[in-house]
Scaffold this motif. Structure first.
Motif, mmCIF file in Angstrom:
data_model
loop_
_atom_site.group_PDB
_atom_site.id
_atom_site.type_symbol
_atom_site.label_atom_id
_atom_site.label_comp_id
_atom_site.label_asym_id
_atom_site.label_seq_id
_atom_site.Cartn_x
_atom_site.Cartn_y
_atom_site.Cartn_z
ATOM 1 N N UNK A 94 -27.206 6.794 -19.463
ATOM 2 C CA UNK A 94 -28.501 6.209 -18.743
ATOM 3 C C UNK A 94 -28.250 5.370 -17.493
ATOM 4 N N UNK A 95 -27.227 6.020 -16.249
ATOM 5 C CA UNK A 95 -26.524 6.129 -15.973
ATOM 6 C C UNK A 95 -27.876 6.487 -14.634
ATOM 7 N N UNK A 96 -28.107 6.238 -13.874
ATOM 8 C CA UNK A 96 -29.288 5.569 -12.906
ATOM 9 C C UNK A 96 -28.932 7.341 -12.217
ATOM 10 N N UNK A 97 -29.265 7.757 -11.448
ATOM 11 C CA UNK A 97 -29.108 8.922 -10.158
ATOM 12 C C UNK A 97 -28.497 8.725 -8.939
ATOM 13 N N UNK A 98 -28.759 6.925 -8.668
ATOM 14 C CA UNK A 98 -27.861 6.501 -7.001
ATOM 15 C C UNK A 98 -26.716 6.791 -7.313
ATOM 16 N N UNK A 99 -26.087 5.331 -8.958
ATOM 17 C CA UNK A 99 -25.153 5.210 -9.380
ATOM 18 C C UNK A 99 -24.711 6.632 -9.229
ATOM 19 N N UNK A 100 -24.879 7.502 -10.542
ATOM 20 C CA UNK A 100 -23.993 9.301 -10.071
ATOM 21 C C UNK A 100 -23.992 9.596 -8.977
#
Length: 198
Positions: A107-113
């Protein structure tokens, strides 16, 4: 390869650790190979007698491999080889000895990745492709493995504790026919970290 044995009822049982008693039949450790073995009745021929294989055998194997990965992460955590939380992951990337792998919940957001990839890029530059990215588990699965709530980002700290996790992760990825992922930095990302993203 995955070893299979006949259970007491004659049904096919996967022996992922290769320790169950009895004659074994070996199949390539890929989901598609197990599906083909079931379809072509390979197990009955290998065991020289009726050996029913459940239709969901590939799913059972996949779940068992996921469980092994969760267990390996839990053991690495107990050994002090896991950090969790965006800020701690970022700090571990920049510190010595660095990280052996990054873990993102599905579920990690693209921004965090993207921001973690930027931190890796600052530390490793062209060698970033050598840092594996484990993103096969859900937030709930990571919570269970690490014994805490809301784990979105974590990392394996470089050292002996990471080896078992990476071995089990590669085995799962290989079975599912998936590539072994590494972080790909976004060229548009400036690498700044303004907040701790999900």
């Amino acid at each position: 390869m995955i070893r299979f044995v006949r259970g007491p009822d004659g049904a096919v049982v996967p022996d992922l650790r290769g320790k169950l008693p009895g004659r074994g039949a070996w199949v390539s450790a890929r989901r598609e190979a197990v599906e083909t073995a079931i379809r072509k009745n390979v197990f009955s021929r290998a065991f020289k007698g009726p050996s029913p294989a459940p239709a969901d055998l590939p799913d059972r194997i996949g779940e068992a491999l996921r469980a092994e990965l969760r267990q390996a992460i839990a053991m690495a955590n107990k050994a002090g080889a896991v950090v969790a939380g965006f800020g701690k992951v970022e700090s571990a990337i920049g510190a010595d000895p660095g990280v052996a792998a990054v873990i993102h919940a599905r579920e990690a957001s693209p921004d965090g990745r993207r921001k973690i990839a930027a931190a890796l890029m600052r530390r490793h530059a062209g060698a970033i492709s050598g840092i594996p990215v484990i993103d096969d588990l859900s937030e709930d699965e990571l919570d269970m493995a690490l014994g805490r709530d809301h784990v979105i980002h974590a990392a394996l700290v470089a050292g002996a504790g990471a080896a078992g996790c990476l071995l089990r992760w590669r085995r799962l990825r290989s079975f599912e026919g998936a590539a072994v992922a590494t972080e790909e930095p976004d060229p548009a990302c400036d690498g700044g970290i303004e907040r701790a993203p999900r």
